[in-house]
Scaffold this active site. Structure first.
Site: not given
Length: 151
Positions: A103, A138
Site C-alpha cells: 500500500s 488497491h
C-alpha cells in the site's frame, strides 16, 4: 528475504511512518517475523532525541532490508522529507539495501501514484521516485482508483 539480501539472517527494519507508528502494526511486524529467520527491528518516526541516540542514517543504513508500512502516504512523505529520512532512504537504495512494503509502503518508492491521504476524494501524491513511473495501490479493490490512475 535471505535470497533478496544475500544474508543468512538479514536485519529487517519496519518503518511504520505512514501508520503513525501504530502499536498494533509494530506488534504484527514482530509476530510475522517470529517464524522467519530474520533479525527484526522497528524504527519509529515519532521520536524524541532523549529516547534515540542513533541518527536515521546509523539505523537505516545498518539494515539489510527496510519495509515501509501502509497508511497515509502524504503524511509519510512529508515526515520523511522534514526529518531527512528521504535522503537516507536514497542512500539505502544506492547501497542495494532491499526496500519494500505494501500500500503506502509500496507507493512510496515510485515517482507518484494514487492516494486516499487527503479528505473527500482520491488524489495523486509525489513520492521518492526511486522507481520510475507511477503506482496505484488497491487499483482492483477500490472503484475510484482506476479512473484516477488512468486519467
Amino acid at each position: 528475504m535471505g535470497v533478496l539480501t544475500g544474508k543468512k539472517r538479514p536485519k529487517l527494519c519496519y518503518l511504520p511512518t505512514a501508520s503513525a507508528d501504530r502499536t498494533d502494526g509494530i506488534l504484527a511486524w514482530y509476530k510475522t517475523c517470529a517464524s522467519l529467520d530474520v533479525e527484526p527491528f522497528v524504527q519509529e518516526s515519532f521520536i524524541a532525541s532523549t529516547r534515540q541516540a542513533k541518527g536515521w542514517d546509523e539505523v537505516l543504513l545498518s539494515m539489510d532490508g527496510i519495509v515501509a508500512s501502509g497508511g497515509n502516504t502524504l503524511n509519510q512523505q512529508a515526515i520523511w522529507k522534514a526529518q531527512g529520512i528521504d535522503l537516507v532512504l536514497k542512500e539505502a537504495w544506492d547501497r542495494g539495501i532491499v526496500l519494500g512494503g505494501a500500500s503506502a509502503g509500496s507507493l512510496c518508492w515510485f515517482e507518484e501514484g494514487t492516494t486516499d491521504s487527503r479528505p473527500k476524494e482520491l488524489s495523486t501524491v509525489t513520492c521518492l521516485g526511486f522507481l520510475k513511473g507511477s503506482h496505484s495501490p488497491h487499483y482492483d479493490k477500490e472503484p475510484g482508483r482506476r479512473p484516477l490512475y488512468q486519467k
